[in-house]
Design a protein around this motif. Structure first.
Motif, PDB file in Angstrom:
ATOM      1  N   ALA A   1       0.946  -1.253  -0.101  1.00 54.26           N
ATOM      2  CA  ALA A   1      -0.148  -0.122   0.031  1.00 54.26           C
ATOM      3  C   ALA A   1       1.227   1.342   0.166  1.00 54.26           C
ATOM      4  O   ALA A   1       2.144   1.034   0.188  1.00 54.26           O
TER       5      ALA A   1
ATOM      6  N   ASP B   1       2.541   4.421   1.345  1.00 50.12           N
ATOM      7  CA  ASP B   1       2.909   5.147   2.756  1.00 50.12           C
ATOM      8  C   ASP B   1       2.880   6.367   2.837  1.00 50.12           C
ATOM      9  O   ASP B   1       3.378   7.179   4.016  1.00 50.12           O
TER      10      ASP B   1
ATOM     11  N   THR C   1      14.283  -5.275   6.925  1.00 49.38           N
ATOM     12  CA  THR C   1      13.092  -4.675   7.729  1.00 49.38           C
ATOM     13  C   THR C   1      12.841  -3.105   7.363  1.00 49.38           C
ATOM     14  O   THR C   1      12.879  -2.248   8.119  1.00 49.38           O
TER      15      THR C   1
ATOM     16  N   SER D   1       9.236  -2.010   2.471  1.00 48.11           N
ATOM     17  CA  SER D   1       8.834  -3.061   1.846  1.00 48.11           C
ATOM     18  C   SER D   1       8.540  -4.273   3.057  1.00 48.11           C
ATOM     19  O   SER D   1       7.191  -4.679   3.069  1.00 48.11           O
TER      20      SER D   1
ATOM     21  N   THR E   1      19.440  -3.572  10.274  1.00 46.59           N
ATOM     22  CA  THR E   1      19.345  -2.587  11.257  1.00 46.59           C
ATOM     23  C   THR E   1      17.886  -2.155  11.492  1.00 46.59           C
ATOM     24  O   THR E   1      16.963  -2.276  10.693  1.00 46.59           O
TER      25      THR E   1
ATOM     26  N   LYS F   1      16.973   7.273   7.888  1.00 49.10           N
ATOM     27  CA  LYS F   1      16.897   6.334   6.869  1.00 49.10           C
ATOM     28  C   LYS F   1      15.138   6.751   6.740  1.00 49.10           C
ATOM     29  O   LYS F   1      14.441   7.432   7.738  1.00 49.10           O
TER      30      LYS F   1
HETATM   31  O1  N01 Z   1      14.118  -1.380   0.733  1.00 48.76           O
HETATM   32  P1  N01 Z   1      15.040  -0.862   1.815  1.00 48.76           P
HETATM   33  P2  N01 Z   1      12.629  -1.228   0.724  1.00 48.76           P
HETATM   34  N1  N01 Z   1      21.215  -8.710   4.507  1.00 48.76           N
HETATM   35  O2  N01 Z   1      16.544  -0.554   1.145  1.00 48.76           O
HETATM   36  C1  N01 Z   1      18.025  -4.753   4.427  1.00 48.76           C
HETATM   37  C2  N01 Z   1       9.790   2.793  -1.234  1.00 48.76           C
HETATM   38  N2  N01 Z   1       8.603   2.202  -0.903  1.00 48.76           N
HETATM   39  O3  N01 Z   1      11.920  -2.143  -0.543  1.00 48.76           O
HETATM   40  O4  N01 Z   1      18.581  -1.195   7.092  1.00 48.76           O
HETATM   41  C3  N01 Z   1      20.486  -8.364   5.507  1.00 48.76           C
HETATM   42  O5  N01 Z   1      14.538   0.439   2.328  1.00 48.76           O
HETATM   43  C4  N01 Z   1      18.180  -3.395   4.809  1.00 48.76           C
HETATM   44  O6  N01 Z   1      18.931  -3.261   6.116  1.00 48.76           O
HETATM   45  P3  N01 Z   1      19.991  -2.045   6.334  1.00 48.76           P
HETATM   46  C5  N01 Z   1      10.713   3.546  -0.297  1.00 48.76           C
HETATM   47  O7  N01 Z   1      10.908   5.008  -0.773  1.00 48.76           O
HETATM   48  C6  N01 Z   1       7.650   2.717  -0.691  1.00 48.76           C
HETATM   49  O8  N01 Z   1      12.119  -1.900   2.068  1.00 48.76           O
HETATM   50  O9  N01 Z   1      20.443  -1.734   5.208  1.00 48.76           O
HETATM   51  N3  N01 Z   1      19.618  -7.182   5.303  1.00 48.76           N
HETATM   52  C7  N01 Z   1      16.856  -2.919   5.044  1.00 48.76           C
HETATM   53  O10 N01 Z   1      16.012  -3.394   6.183  1.00 48.76           O
HETATM   54  C8  N01 Z   1      11.529   2.851   0.340  1.00 48.76           C
HETATM   55  O11 N01 Z   1      12.402   3.574   1.157  1.00 48.76           O
HETATM   56  C9  N01 Z   1       6.495   2.116  -0.349  1.00 48.76           C
HETATM   57  O12 N01 Z   1      20.851  -2.550   7.315  1.00 48.76           O
HETATM   58  C10 N01 Z   1      19.796  -6.562   4.327  1.00 48.76           C
HETATM   59  C11 N01 Z   1      16.140  -3.764   3.851  1.00 48.76           C
HETATM   60  O13 N01 Z   1      17.227  -4.853   3.625  1.00 48.76           O
HETATM   61  C12 N01 Z   1      11.911   2.093  -0.825  1.00 48.76           C
HETATM   62  O14 N01 Z   1      10.775   1.853  -1.804  1.00 48.76           O
HETATM   63  C13 N01 Z   1       6.569   0.685   0.083  1.00 48.76           C
HETATM   64  C14 N01 Z   1      20.929  -6.933   3.315  1.00 48.76           C
HETATM   65  C15 N01 Z   1      16.045  -2.887   2.624  1.00 48.76           C
HETATM   66  O15 N01 Z   1      15.174  -1.834   3.057  1.00 48.76           O
HETATM   67  C16 N01 Z   1      12.764   0.839  -0.383  1.00 48.76           C
HETATM   68  O16 N01 Z   1      12.258   0.000   0.429  1.00 48.76           O
HETATM   69  C17 N01 Z   1       7.595   0.082  -0.065  1.00 48.76           C
HETATM   70  C18 N01 Z   1      21.474  -7.977   3.443  1.00 48.76           C
HETATM   71  N4  N01 Z   1      22.465  -8.212   2.652  1.00 48.76           N
HETATM   72  C19 N01 Z   1       8.828   0.823  -0.356  1.00 48.76           C
HETATM   73  N5  N01 Z   1      20.505  -6.086   2.220  1.00 48.76           N
HETATM   74  C20 N01 Z   1       5.192   2.897  -0.392  1.00 48.76           C
HETATM   75  O17 N01 Z   1       4.235   2.529   0.255  1.00 48.76           O
HETATM   76  C21 N01 Z   1      19.497  -5.128   2.691  1.00 48.76           C
HETATM   77  N6  N01 Z   1      18.945  -5.458   3.706  1.00 48.76           N
HETATM   78  C22 N01 Z   1       5.093   4.236  -1.125  1.00 48.76           C
END
Ligand code: N01
Length: 486
Positions: free
Chosen positions: A53, A55, A179, A182, A203, A288
């Motif tokens: 959805a 955010d 975390t 998404s 994190t 973040k």
């Molecule tokens: O990706 P992210 P996302 N081993 O990069 C972890 C948009 N969005 O798809 O925090 C273990 O934010 C990483 O950990 P850390 C929005 O702009 C919008 O969730 O780097 N863990 C983190 O927890 C958002 O900001 C909506 O330490 C690993 C996670 O994976 C952007 O998209 C909804 C790892 C990645 O989080 C991206 O969001 C969803 C590893 N090797 C997204 N590598 C709306 O609703 C990464 N991680 C509009």
């Protein structure tokens, strides 16, 4: 080859469709939209995971010129946003302009003729005076974690943005890695159906209460009868969100206050002191992206859910082995591990003046002017280019600002008979020096985190450093004096 087009737009997400609608409304009809996928929608087509959805409150996450009185919720689900984009394409007559299943393989600027020559992924060649890349830069290319053995995992493994609907997770043992934004939408949904869910956190994110609600029928009727009411609401939400930018870029004490509220939210929602400590982020709120959820913390406390803070060292067979040697066997792994962002590659091979590629121009880091133009690449524009992302408000506002800027450039070119407009390198340099100076003072640089906003070298290539109204003011008119024209 057919006659050159006036404009080629690459990408049929919010940016490309918004641009195309404005072109049509301005009487510019000889354009096509190239979309590599078989459906329009951009990230709202790609992200179909359970719980997906918006955010951002949906009244501001939609085009200003196309309000929708029928949103079901304040934070609308993906399927409604995708349906909204289909509706916009149909209402504004974009069908004949769309070329689905046709991406750009490469584009080259013909200096003698002032035209872009585009080779599509289908092998056809198009020529155009103006090329606009609305293909998504930062959040398009999924990243899988570099964990030994992941690719030979014996169960199902997929990225959050490539959800495998053919693999129901009901009754299964599931691992979610990540975390971020998404993951916190996925975890509560998977927790409801999975036999066992292991959440691998690297994190802890800051998570705040999400003021979501089903929009009552009476409100929808009012929006339909009096569109000005929905417009007023949109303005009020935008103003409130704009106030959050103060805490990010001007007065950190506002952020400190929000961080206290977020800490209190953890205390209220998480009862076990060990879990509470584990979900408390080690960095300043806002560094973040701030996440919003009412069911994320409760889902972590379900009996079938475990939060793992140890790093995954290896995947062997169906087993994830963490740094402490503990083994967990699962049937499926969901990698909610984000996207190529701050170091995103050029969306396709682009050759500008002297045959130089955008990749070469960006060898020291991605940058542009107003997120729209790059020196050495005449008649080329980005929608949602470098440093146009936001940590506090709706991207649709930024998209509409950029669309206005690009449209004004195209209209000026046509009115004055300009065959070629090329950003002055000194303008790009001065703009980016100032941009980076401002970013260096913000929470995104000083908040003590590693985020997708910045490159490994610490350069923020993704975010706009201020208020959205500033960006709107700067993009209201195309500034011819910043360009060499001919
Ligand atoms: O990706 P992210 P996302 N081993 O990069 C972890 C948009 N969005 O798809 O925090 C273990 O934010 C990483 O950990 P850390 C929005 O702009 C919008 O969730 O780097 N863990 C983190 O927890 C958002 O900001 C909506 O330490 C690993 C996670 O994976 C952007 O998209 C909804 C790892 C990645 O989080 C991206 O969001 C969803 C590893 N090797 C997204 N590598 C709306 O609703 C990464 N991680 C509009």
């Amino acid at each position: 080859m057919t006659a050159p087009l006036a404009v080629v737009v690459v990408g049929a997400g919010f940016g490309g469709l918004g641009m195309a609608i404005r072109l049509k409304q301005s009487g510019i009809d000889d354009f096509v939209i190239l979309e590599r996928a078989e459906e329009l929608g951009g990230v709202w087509r790609d992200n179909r995971y359970p719980g997906v959805a918006c955010d951002v409150p949906v009244h501001v996450y939609s085009f200003s010129f196309e309000p929708n009185p029928d949103w079901s919720r304040f934070f609308a689900p993906q399927r409604e946003i995708l349906a909204y984009l289909h509706h916009c394409a149909e209402k504004y007559g974009l069908g004949p302009h769309l070329r689905l299943g046709m991406g750009v393989a490469r584009a080259e600027f013909d200096e003698a003729r002032g035209l872009w020559s585009i080779t599509t992924t289908k092998g056809t060649v198009l020529e155009t005076r103006v090329l606009i890349a609305a293909a998504g830069l930062a959040l398009t290319t999924p990243v899988l974690p570099d964990i030994p053995g992941l690719t030979t995992f014996e169960g199902k493994v997929f990225h959050s943005s490539r959800w495998d609907a053919s693999t129901p997770l009901d009754g299964k043992r599931v691992a979610v890695i990540g975390t971020g934004a998404s993951a916190i939408q996925i975890i509560p949904e998977v927790a409801k159906v999975a036999k066992q869910l292991h959440v691998f956190q690297r994190t802890a994110p800051w998570v705040m209460e999400r003021p979501d609600f089903a929009i009552p029928a009476g409100q929808k009727a009012l929006f339909r009868k009096r569109p000005s009411v929905q417009k007023l609401l949109r303005g009020a939400i935008w103003s409130l969100m704009e106030a959050f930018a103060v805490g990010f870029v001007v007065e950190p004490r506002i952020n400190e206050l929000r961080q206290k509220l977020a800490t209190r939210y953890i205390a209220k929602q998480v009862h076990d002191p060990v879990l509470r400590a584990n979900v408390t982020p080690p960095y300043t709120l806002g560094c973040k992206r701030i996440l919003f959820s009412n069911d994320y913390y409760p889902s972590l406390q379900r009996p079938n859910v475990e939060l793992v803070t140890e790093r995954v060292r290896e995947v062997r067979g169906r087993t994830l082995i963490t740094a402490d040697g503990k083994e967990r066997e699962v049937d499926a792994i969901v990698c909610a591990t984000g996207f190529e962002a701050s170091e995103a590659p050029a969306p396709f091979e682009l050759r500008g003046l002297g045959g130089h590629t955008l990749e070469e121009a960006w060898k020291d880091g991605v940058e542009a002017y107003l997120g729209a133009t790059v020196a050495g690449f005449p008649n080329f524009f980005f929608i949602v280019g470098p440093n146009t992302g936001l940590g506090h408000s709706s991207m649709i506002f930024m998209i509409e600002s950029q669309v206005a800027y690009v449209l004004d450039a195209i209209k000026t070119m046509r009115a004055k008979g300009l065959g070629r407009v090329s950003l002055r390198p000194e303008v790009q340099r001065a703009y980016n020096e100032r941009l980076q100076e401002r970013l260096a003072r913000t929470v995104w640089s000083k908040g003590g985190c590693v985020s997708w906003y910045t490159t490994k070298a610490g350069k923020n290539t993704t975010l706009w450093p201020g208020f959205t109204f500033e960006f709107r003011a700067r993009t209201r008119k195309w500034d011819e004096e910043s360009y060499e024209v001919g």
